[in-house]
Design a protein around this motif. Structure first.
Motif, PDB file in Angstrom:
ATOM      1  N   LEU A 165       0.831  -1.201   0.000  1.00 27.00           N
ATOM      2  CA  LEU A 165       0.000   0.000   0.000  1.00 27.00           C
ATOM      3  C   LEU A 165       0.869   1.256   0.000  1.00 27.00           C
ATOM      4  CD1 LEU A 165      -2.800   1.412   0.366  1.00 27.00           C
ATOM      5  CD2 LEU A 165      -2.446   1.156   2.818  1.00 27.00           C
ATOM      6  N   ILE A 166       1.867   1.279   0.848  1.00 26.88           N
ATOM      7  CA  ILE A 166       2.760   2.437   0.922  1.00 26.88           C
ATOM      8  C   ILE A 166       3.547   2.601  -0.378  1.00 26.88           C
ATOM      9  CG2 ILE A 166       4.773   3.388   2.125  1.00 26.88           C
ATOM     10  CD1 ILE A 166       3.638   2.027   4.678  1.00 26.88           C
ATOM     11  N   ARG A 167       4.053   1.489  -0.922  1.00 23.90           N
ATOM     12  CA  ARG A 167       4.792   1.555  -2.196  1.00 23.90           C
ATOM     13  C   ARG A 167       3.896   2.032  -3.326  1.00 23.90           C
ATOM     14  NH1 ARG A 167       6.876  -3.405  -0.630  1.00 23.90           N
ATOM     15  NH2 ARG A 167       5.334  -4.428  -1.933  1.00 23.90           N
ATOM     16  N   GLU A 168       2.665   1.575  -3.324  1.00 25.85           N
ATOM     17  CA  GLU A 168       1.731   1.925  -4.395  1.00 25.85           C
ATOM     18  C   GLU A 168       1.420   3.422  -4.419  1.00 25.85           C
ATOM     19  OE1 GLU A 168      -2.359  -0.067  -6.164  1.00 25.85           O
ATOM     20  OE2 GLU A 168      -1.787  -0.464  -4.100  1.00 25.85           O
ATOM     21  N   LEU A 169       1.442   4.064  -3.255  1.00 21.67           N
ATOM     22  CA  LEU A 169       1.175   5.498  -3.186  1.00 21.67           C
ATOM     23  C   LEU A 169       2.366   6.337  -3.645  1.00 21.67           C
ATOM     24  CD1 LEU A 169      -0.812   5.653   0.140  1.00 21.67           C
ATOM     25  CD2 LEU A 169      -1.682   6.087  -2.153  1.00 21.67           C
ATOM     26  N   LYS A 170       3.568   5.758  -3.620  1.00 21.55           N
ATOM     27  CA  LYS A 170       4.795   6.443  -4.062  1.00 21.55           C
ATOM     28  C   LYS A 170       4.969   7.784  -3.354  1.00 21.55           C
ATOM     29  CE  LYS A 170       4.447   4.282  -8.540  1.00 21.55           C
ATOM     30  NZ  LYS A 170       4.056   4.432  -9.909  1.00 21.55           N
ATOM     31  N   LEU A 171       4.925   7.729  -2.038  1.00 17.98           N
ATOM     32  CA  LEU A 171       5.067   8.937  -1.232  1.00 17.98           C
ATOM     33  C   LEU A 171       6.524   9.180  -0.889  1.00 17.98           C
ATOM     34  CD1 LEU A 171       2.155   8.240   1.228  1.00 17.98           C
ATOM     35  CD2 LEU A 171       2.131   9.781  -0.718  1.00 17.98           C
ATOM     36  N   GLY A 172       6.882  10.418  -0.744  1.00 20.63           N
ATOM     37  CA  GLY A 172       8.215  10.760  -0.279  1.00 20.63           C
ATOM     38  C   GLY A 172       8.300  10.629   1.231  1.00 20.63           C
ATOM     39  N   ALA A 173       9.480  10.714   1.744  1.00 21.77           N
ATOM     40  CA  ALA A 173       9.682  10.599   3.191  1.00 21.77           C
ATOM     41  C   ALA A 173       9.245  11.889   3.877  1.00 21.77           C
ATOM     42  CB  ALA A 173      11.140  10.320   3.494  1.00 21.77           C
ATOM     43  N   SER A 174       8.452  11.718   4.927  1.00 26.10           N
ATOM     44  CA  SER A 174       8.070  12.855   5.758  1.00 26.10           C
ATOM     45  C   SER A 174       7.612  12.317   7.100  1.00 26.10           C
ATOM     46  CB  SER A 174       6.958  13.686   5.109  1.00 26.10           C
ATOM     47  OG  SER A 174       5.730  13.039   5.207  1.00 26.10           O
ATOM     48  N   SER A 175       7.621  13.188   8.095  1.00 23.67           N
ATOM     49  CA  SER A 175       7.235  12.748   9.434  1.00 23.67           C
ATOM     50  C   SER A 175       5.780  13.058   9.743  1.00 23.67           C
ATOM     51  CB  SER A 175       8.137  13.416  10.469  1.00 23.67           C
ATOM     52  OG  SER A 175       7.963  14.818  10.390  1.00 23.67           O
ATOM     53  N   GLY A 176       5.117  13.792   8.868  1.00 24.65           N
ATOM     54  CA  GLY A 176       3.749  14.212   9.148  1.00 24.65           C
ATOM     55  C   GLY A 176       2.709  13.203   8.715  1.00 24.65           C
ATOM     56  N   THR A 177       1.482  13.559   9.014  1.00 24.65           N
ATOM     57  CA  THR A 177       0.333  12.743   8.654  1.00 24.65           C
ATOM     58  C   THR A 177      -0.069  13.057   7.225  1.00 24.65           C
ATOM     59  OG1 THR A 177      -0.417  12.785  10.931  1.00 24.65           O
ATOM     60  CG2 THR A 177      -2.038  12.187   9.284  1.00 24.65           C
ATOM     61  N   LYS A 178      -0.411  12.013   6.482  1.00 27.75           N
ATOM     62  CA  LYS A 178      -0.864  12.184   5.112  1.00 27.75           C
ATOM     63  C   LYS A 178      -2.268  11.617   4.988  1.00 27.75           C
ATOM     64  CE  LYS A 178       3.729  11.531   3.072  1.00 27.75           C
ATOM     65  NZ  LYS A 178       4.126  12.867   3.004  1.00 27.75           N
ATOM     66  N   VAL A 179      -3.148  12.356   4.322  1.00 32.44           N
ATOM     67  CA  VAL A 179      -4.498  11.897   4.024  1.00 32.44           C
ATOM     68  C   VAL A 179      -4.651  11.985   2.511  1.00 32.44           C
ATOM     69  CG1 VAL A 179      -6.966  12.264   4.378  1.00 32.44           C
ATOM     70  CG2 VAL A 179      -5.362  12.743   6.226  1.00 32.44           C
ATOM     71  N   ILE A 180      -4.876  10.823   1.886  1.00 30.50           N
ATOM     72  CA  ILE A 180      -4.928  10.751   0.434  1.00 30.50           C
ATOM     73  C   ILE A 180      -6.234  10.093   0.020  1.00 30.50           C
ATOM     74  CG2 ILE A 180      -3.800   9.822  -1.634  1.00 30.50           C
ATOM     75  CD1 ILE A 180      -1.360   9.715   0.648  1.00 30.50           C
ATOM     76  N   LEU A 181      -6.944  10.743  -0.873  1.00 28.72           N
ATOM     77  CA  LEU A 181      -8.156  10.190  -1.450  1.00 28.72           C
ATOM     78  C   LEU A 181      -7.801   9.650  -2.828  1.00 28.72           C
ATOM     79  CD1 LEU A 181     -11.273   9.810  -1.507  1.00 28.72           C
ATOM     80  CD2 LEU A 181     -11.393  12.106  -2.497  1.00 28.72           C
ATOM     81  N   VAL A 182      -8.123   8.389  -3.067  1.00 33.45           N
ATOM     82  CA  VAL A 182      -7.854   7.770  -4.361  1.00 33.45           C
ATOM     83  C   VAL A 182      -9.200   7.538  -5.032  1.00 33.45           C
ATOM     84  CG1 VAL A 182      -6.804   5.828  -5.562  1.00 33.45           C
ATOM     85  CG2 VAL A 182      -5.818   6.632  -3.412  1.00 33.45           C
ATOM     86  N   GLY A 183      -9.357   8.097  -6.223  1.00 35.66           N
ATOM     87  CA  GLY A 183     -10.620   7.955  -6.939  1.00 35.66           C
ATOM     88  C   GLY A 183     -10.797   6.564  -7.512  1.00 35.66           C
ATOM     89  N   LYS A 184     -11.985   6.295  -7.999  1.00 35.14           N
ATOM     90  CA  LYS A 184     -12.264   5.000  -8.617  1.00 35.14           C
ATOM     91  C   LYS A 184     -11.399   4.777  -9.844  1.00 35.14           C
ATOM     92  CE  LYS A 184     -17.048   4.278  -7.242  1.00 35.14           C
ATOM     93  NZ  LYS A 184     -18.420   4.082  -7.712  1.00 35.14           N
ATOM     94  N   ASP A 185     -10.965   5.867 -10.458  1.00 41.09           N
ATOM     95  CA  ASP A 185     -10.110   5.758 -11.635  1.00 41.09           C
ATOM     96  C   ASP A 185      -8.626   5.646 -11.281  1.00 41.09           C
ATOM     97  OD1 ASP A 185      -9.780   8.307 -10.670  1.00 41.09           O
ATOM     98  OD2 ASP A 185     -10.149   9.332 -12.568  1.00 41.09           O
ATOM     99  N   GLY A 186      -8.297   5.671  -9.991  1.00 40.51           N
ATOM    100  CA  GLY A 186      -6.910   5.541  -9.553  1.00 40.51           C
ATOM    101  C   GLY A 186      -6.197   6.862  -9.339  1.00 40.51           C
ATOM    102  N   GLU A 187      -6.837   7.970  -9.656  1.00 37.44           N
ATOM    103  CA  GLU A 187      -6.233   9.297  -9.472  1.00 37.44           C
ATOM    104  C   GLU A 187      -6.124   9.615  -7.989  1.00 37.44           C
ATOM    105  OE1 GLU A 187      -5.416  13.353 -11.207  1.00 37.44           O
ATOM    106  OE2 GLU A 187      -6.294  11.726 -12.337  1.00 37.44           O
ATOM    107  N   ARG A 188      -4.975  10.149  -7.583  1.00 35.38           N
ATOM    108  CA  ARG A 188      -4.728  10.460  -6.174  1.00 35.38           C
ATOM    109  C   ARG A 188      -4.927  11.949  -5.913  1.00 35.38           C
ATOM    110  NH1 ARG A 188      -1.574   6.591  -7.989  1.00 35.38           N
ATOM    111  NH2 ARG A 188      -1.257   4.720  -6.751  1.00 35.38           N
ATOM    112  N   HIS A 189      -5.598  12.239  -4.802  1.00 39.05           N
ATOM    113  CA  HIS A 189      -5.850  13.615  -4.385  1.00 39.05           C
ATOM    114  C   HIS A 189      -5.389  13.739  -2.940  1.00 39.05           C
ATOM    115  CE1 HIS A 189      -8.469  13.944  -7.924  1.00 39.05           C
ATOM    116  NE2 HIS A 189      -8.920  12.754  -7.570  1.00 39.05           N
ATOM    117  N   VAL A 190      -4.359  14.540  -2.698  1.00 39.96           N
ATOM    118  CA  VAL A 190      -3.817  14.710  -1.360  1.00 39.96           C
ATOM    119  C   VAL A 190      -4.665  15.741  -0.626  1.00 39.96           C
ATOM    120  CG1 VAL A 190      -1.805  15.388  -0.015  1.00 39.96           C
ATOM    121  CG2 VAL A 190      -1.504  14.112  -2.132  1.00 39.96           C
TER     122      VAL A 190
END
Length: 181
Positions: free
Chosen positions: A95-120
């Motif tokens: 799951l973490i690899r699939e999101l391809k997020l950079g390193a950070s110490s904060g909280t991330k909230v990501i909405l992924v659409g039905k089409d796979g598009e990511r919205h932070v």
């Protein structure tokens, strides 16, 4: 015979990693079916994570969540959950690899659409909450093309246009002829 064996080996070499990658990708399994909401927090005591979990206790919020086809994925202290059911470590890492997020110490909230598009929706360590209404507004503002995406369904039986009666289902395709040596 040698040519067939080499061709099969080449196909397995090419297709093997692709098929293996899809088998443990949790977001890929949700594609076209639901909208994953992923919260990655440094700990289970994170205010964003706790606030959203408390808000989901409300039946009205749960109903709005289901109405919008949202599925909650959480990762806190490297422990993943899908709808409060634990994920194994391999699936959490996928799951973490699939999101391809950079390193950070904060909280991330990501909405992924039905089409796979990511919205932070949130990417910081301010400790502020993300209200459910903010999430619902983000889902409602998704483009119409995303809302039209649905999972591929089995082909239904055809209907006879003249009489409106259900027709026969399509015949299954014939198996291919065996190759001759």
């Amino acid at each position: 015979m040698l040519v067939r064996s080499l061709t099969l080996a080449a196909l397995l070499i090419v297709a093997g990693p692709v098929l293996a990658a899809d088998s443990d990708a949790p977001l890929a399994q949700e594609l076209g079916k639901s909208r994953p909401l992923v919260i990655i927090a440094p700990s289970a005591a994170d205010p964003t994570l706790r606030g959203l979990n408390e808000a989901l206790m409300d039946p009205a919020t749960q109903a709005a969540f289901k109405e919008r086809s949202l599925v909650l994925f959480t990762v806190a202290s490297m422990l993943g959950k899908r709808e409060d059911k634990p994920l194994d470590q391999q699936t959490t890492m996928a799951l973490i690899r699939e999101l391809k997020l950079g390193a950070s110490s904060g909280t991330k909230v990501i909405l992924v659409g039905k089409d796979g598009e990511r919205h932070v929706l949130k990417d910081d360590d301010s400790g502020g909450r993300v209200e459910p209404q903010t999430i619902f507004k983000a889902v409602d503002e998704l483009p119409a093309s995303e809302k039209a995406v649905t999972a591929s369904a089995p082909v239904a039986a055809t209907t006879d246009a003249k009489q409106g009666k259900p027709g026969k289902p399509a015949a299954p395709p014939k198996p291919p002829k065996p190759l001759e040596d």
